[in-house]
Design an enzyme around this catalytic site. Sequence first.
Site, short mmCIF file in Angstrom:
data_model
loop_
_atom_site.label_atom_id
_atom_site.label_comp_id
_atom_site.label_asym_id
_atom_site.label_seq_id
_atom_site.Cartn_x
_atom_site.Cartn_y
_atom_site.Cartn_z
N HIS A 182 -4.90 -3.26 -1.07
CA HIS A 182 -5.45 -2.30 -1.81
C HIS A 182 -5.46 -0.94 -1.16
CE1 HIS A 182 -7.23 -5.08 -4.62
NE2 HIS A 182 -7.54 -5.86 -3.59
N ASP A 185 2.06 3.23 -6.45
CA ASP A 185 0.78 2.61 -6.78
C ASP A 185 -0.40 3.65 -6.32
OD1 ASP A 185 -0.82 -0.23 -6.68
OD2 ASP A 185 -1.98 0.90 -4.99
N ASP A 209 0.65 -1.26 -1.15
CA ASP A 209 0.61 -2.17 -2.22
C ASP A 209 2.05 -1.71 -3.07
OD1 ASP A 209 -1.47 -3.28 -1.94
OD2 ASP A 209 -2.82 -2.52 -3.70
N GLU A 248 -5.01 4.48 -5.78
CA GLU A 248 -6.31 4.01 -5.66
C GLU A 248 -7.07 4.90 -6.33
OE1 GLU A 248 -6.64 0.89 -4.60
OE2 GLU A 248 -4.55 0.70 -3.73
#
Length: 594
Positions: A177, A35, A182, A37
């Site tokens: 998030h 994942d 995540d 960001e």
Amino acid sequence: MTPSAGPGAGGKWESQRSFDELGRSLRDVTFCVVDLETTGGSAQGGSMITEIGAVKVRGGEVLGEFQTLVNPHQAIPAFIAVLTGITDSMVATAPPIERVLPQFLEFAQGCVLVAHNAPFDVGFLKHFAAEQGRPWPKFEVLDTAKLARRVITRDDAPNCKLGSLAQLFGASTTPNHRALSDARATVDVLHGLTARLGGLGVHTLEELQTFSSRVSQAQRKKRHLAEQLPHAPGVYLFRDDRQRVLYVGTSKDLRTRVRSYFTASETRSRMGEMVGLAASVTGIECATPLEAEVRELRLIGEHKPRYNRRSRFPERVHWVKLTVEPWPRLSLVRQVLDDGAEYVGPFSSKKVAERSVAALHEAFPVRQCSGRMAKVPSMTPCALGEMGRCLSPCDGSVTPEAYDGVVHELRTALVQAPDAVIGSLSHRMTALAAEERFEDAGSFRDRLAAFLRGAARTQRLRALTRCPEIVAARRDDDGRWAVHVVRHGRLAAAGVIPAGAHAGQWVQELQASAESVSPGPGPTPSATAEESEKILRWLESPGVRLVHVEGEWTCPVGGATKHLRVHDAVNESRANLVPFDDRRSIRPVHQPVR
């Protein structure tokens, strides 16, 4: 066809059999769930990665975790900082993506990448790999969001967002998030999805990647029918319990393709009905993909399977024939005979063939009445003769010599140079356009296109079929040479030169073992037009080398093919000029008269 070398002769087909024949069990696959960001939604638009989190799992066991902030070297937008909790001060001392990406790729090496909305995360990673000039590993990718949309119903969860799925499957980590959290939640979602699919008979990575809820449980239970098939190019035949052929197909990998009918990637309702009737699947290995395509055509023509919509009836084509008789005429026929006549085609439908005939009648006023006419006719002229659109041999309005002169020009247009047809119809189109009769002009354009396509097809096929033998070779991706022997437009032999073999001697042996093919009348007497055209496409493909040509393989320099290219280029330009990228066909709008 007699392949002298094929699967098992050395090379990649043999190595493919070393894989687990039933696919890779999900218990044995190592997944890297990742994942990211980011500062925005588009790497191409300048957005940067701010955090990478990943979890490596196999058989339900966590093997390792990877987490790091990334310095984006740009300010993090305020709403992103609020959403993720990652601020500029947190990433100020973090390593840049140039240092982080190699570390992540090493961590994920040999794994199947998993992400929720994988195109986003993997797209960012691939973008920065390309920016750094770093080759992207050939990862297999699994998207849990895409998989969930195939499995989860509205009764299960309101949507397929990560938070909703994590709640549905009771994930131990709540997505917030942040990349690692995540990723951990996505691991639990992955396990929840695979557990649910296990009850539906999905136990391998291949079945998971291609799963669709539209494939019934009854279809899945028949996947054992593919187990005896090899990982090799060839043709497959589905048969019912009475051994009647239901469907014929071709593939570069027989086992993988046939298994897809029972797992997921084949979701057409018609194919689902066919699989429901299937009791067995027969595979025929072929030396090359071209041989497989040709065998498929021949088997479809032989068995006429009910679930093969295309090519079931190759004999149902139409030809335009210039007859041989005292007063020749144009006629639509279904078969090419050895009668000295000229033929154009084949045309896939009678309607298209009739357009071609209309184009020829526009340029050459030969008689349009049916039936034979006496050498010295004594008949009254028809309506076309009275209108001046026919030379009217029926009432003696034209001499045999003058009529033969027109027929000679017509024959030239059919087999060599279509300039007279193009000139005549172009003149009509120009006149109609000047009168703003655009629909009528369009009908003449369609007639011209039908004739040019038919004539070009005939000329190309005739050039191939009049050659007693053509031997050609092309190096495939695995480095081996695929060789085909073509006789009078029919594939007579196919094979792959084995490693270490003497190429010249091997090709001579292939020629000696090839099928004997006799010439016949017309452009495609020894094969269907579709087979000869497949061979032509292969012969004209990049990298093909002609080893031996017996006869002359040439087309007329001023033939229909050249003019057809110009016609198609004009049509393409017309389509590309449509404003606002709207490629729908433009038709005139009739306004009511006021």
